[in-house]
Design a protein around this motif. Structure first.
Motif, PDB file in Angstrom:
ATOM      1  N   UNK A 112       0.834  -1.211   0.000  1.00 33.70           N
ATOM      2  CA  UNK A 112       0.000   0.000   0.000  1.00 33.70           C
ATOM      3  C   UNK A 112       0.866   1.257   0.000  1.00 33.70           C
ATOM      4  N   UNK A 113       1.974   1.204   0.700  1.00 35.47           N
ATOM      5  CA  UNK A 113       2.895   2.342   0.753  1.00 35.47           C
ATOM      6  C   UNK A 113       3.412   2.674  -0.654  1.00 35.47           C
ATOM      7  N   UNK A 114       3.831   1.655  -1.409  1.00 34.95           N
ATOM      8  CA  UNK A 114       4.341   1.881  -2.763  1.00 34.95           C
ATOM      9  C   UNK A 114       3.233   2.340  -3.712  1.00 34.95           C
ATOM     10  N   UNK A 115       2.036   1.804  -3.531  1.00 31.99           N
ATOM     11  CA  UNK A 115       0.895   2.234  -4.359  1.00 31.99           C
ATOM     12  C   UNK A 115       0.600   3.710  -4.102  1.00 31.99           C
ATOM     13  N   UNK A 118       3.113   5.930  -5.738  1.00 27.61           N
ATOM     14  CA  UNK A 118       2.933   5.976  -7.198  1.00 27.61           C
ATOM     15  C   UNK A 118       1.760   6.865  -7.597  1.00 27.61           C
ATOM     16  N   UNK A 119       0.712   6.876  -6.805  1.00 27.86           N
ATOM     17  CA  UNK A 119      -0.485   7.665  -7.147  1.00 27.86           C
ATOM     18  C   UNK A 119      -0.197   9.154  -7.264  1.00 27.86           C
ATOM     19  N   UNK A 120       0.863   9.613  -6.630  1.00 29.37           N
ATOM     20  CA  UNK A 120       1.201  11.037  -6.711  1.00 29.37           C
ATOM     21  C   UNK A 120       1.931  11.384  -8.004  1.00 29.37           C
ATOM     22  N   UNK A 121       2.298  10.378  -8.791  1.00 29.27           N
ATOM     23  CA  UNK A 121       3.014  10.619 -10.040  1.00 29.27           C
ATOM     24  C   UNK A 121       2.068  11.204 -11.086  1.00 29.27           C
ATOM     25  N   UNK A 122       2.472  12.297 -11.702  1.00 31.63           N
ATOM     26  CA  UNK A 122       1.686  12.923 -12.765  1.00 31.63           C
ATOM     27  C   UNK A 122       2.266  12.486 -14.107  1.00 31.63           C
ATOM     28  N   UNK A 130      -4.316   1.387 -10.665  1.00 30.87           N
ATOM     29  CA  UNK A 130      -3.874   0.117 -10.092  1.00 30.87           C
ATOM     30  C   UNK A 130      -5.058  -0.555  -9.409  1.00 30.87           C
ATOM     31  N   UNK A 131      -5.242  -1.843  -9.736  1.00 31.52           N
ATOM     32  CA  UNK A 131      -6.254  -2.664  -9.071  1.00 31.52           C
ATOM     33  C   UNK A 131      -5.613  -4.015  -8.774  1.00 31.52           C
ATOM     34  N   UNK A 132      -5.251  -4.246  -7.546  1.00 33.08           N
ATOM     35  CA  UNK A 132      -4.638  -5.524  -7.170  1.00 33.08           C
ATOM     36  C   UNK A 132      -3.329  -5.759  -7.898  1.00 33.08           C
ATOM     37  N   UNK A 133      -3.296  -6.803  -8.718  1.00 35.42           N
ATOM     38  CA  UNK A 133      -2.099  -7.170  -9.473  1.00 35.42           C
ATOM     39  C   UNK A 133      -2.166  -6.689 -10.924  1.00 35.42           C
ATOM     40  N   UNK A 134      -3.010  -5.719 -11.190  1.00 33.47           N
ATOM     41  CA  UNK A 134      -3.163  -5.181 -12.542  1.00 33.47           C
ATOM     42  C   UNK A 134      -3.041  -3.670 -12.537  1.00 33.47           C
ATOM     43  N   UNK A 135      -2.451  -3.141 -13.603  1.00 30.10           N
ATOM     44  CA  UNK A 135      -2.431  -1.700 -13.809  1.00 30.10           C
ATOM     45  C   UNK A 135      -3.033  -1.435 -15.185  1.00 30.10           C
ATOM     46  N   UNK A 136      -4.128  -0.726 -15.198  1.00 33.26           N
ATOM     47  CA  UNK A 136      -4.790  -0.360 -16.442  1.00 33.26           C
ATOM     48  C   UNK A 136      -4.207   0.957 -16.917  1.00 33.26           C
ATOM     49  N   UNK A 156       9.014   1.673  -9.103  1.00 29.53           N
ATOM     50  CA  UNK A 156       8.152   2.360  -8.138  1.00 29.53           C
ATOM     51  C   UNK A 156       7.441   1.392  -7.182  1.00 29.53           C
ATOM     52  N   UNK A 157       7.027   0.229  -7.707  1.00 25.29           N
ATOM     53  CA  UNK A 157       6.213  -0.690  -6.903  1.00 25.29           C
ATOM     54  C   UNK A 157       6.998  -1.863  -6.315  1.00 25.29           C
TER      55      UNK A 157
END
Length: 178
Positions: A112-115, A118-122, A130-136, A156-157
């Protein structure tokens, strides 16, 4: 037996780490995997197995190293996992431009920390979720020009990753129905 999809990372790209699909299928038969079908040269295999995904990944990776002499990360998804991912894509609509959609498969769920980091990346014009083990991924331009690469997500992850375009994802689902 359960339908599975092996997604190999980085083979037959730019003439490097070359594995012919007929050789890959033969190798899989040698380690006891039957009814394997490949799709395009980038390392997509549909097969049936009762073994767990992680066990299969490690077995295939080990055999590729032994037979071909290079490391190839392998991510295994069940047909059910692939189907769930397809139905969860937030960027896939009936009028979506499929050439702009991609799915990055992760070899495990990131922390969760790495997620959160990453969410702050523009990513400017490109979007990801990101959803579980997938990134759309939605790329406004060409994927090969995007910053949202396998290496980016792995760094990043802190997990393994490989990406397929949406057309390939849908074709793998179709081929796994037989």
């Amino acid at each position: 037996m359960e339908k599975k999809i092996a997604i190999l990372r980085g083979i037959n790209v730019g003439g490097k780490r070359k594995i012919l699909m007929t050789d890959l299928k033969s190798m899989l038969v040698e380690i006891g995997i039957m009814n394997a079908k490949t799709y395009i040269q980038s390392g997509n295999v549909i097969f049936e197995s009762e073994l767990k995904n992680l066990e299969l990944s490690l077995q295939i990776e080990s055999e590729i190293l032994k037979k071909f002499g290079f490391d190839v990360p392998v991510i295994i998804k069940t047909r059910a996992e692939l189907k769930a991912a397809i139905s969860s894509n937030p960027f896939f609509t009936s009028d979506a431009d499929m050439s702009k959609l991609h799915l990055t498969f992760l070899n495990k769920k990131p922390s969760e920390k790495d997620i959160e980091s990453l969410r702050s990346f523009d990513s400017k014009e490109d979007q990801f979720e990101i959803q579980g083990e997938n990134i759309f991924i939605f790329c406004e331009g060409k994927y090969h020009q995007s910053k949202l690469t396998n290496n980016f997500f792995e760094k990043k992850l802190k997990v393994g990753a490989t990406t397929r375009n949406w057309k390939t994802v849908l074709k793998l689902m179709e081929l796994s129905q037989d």
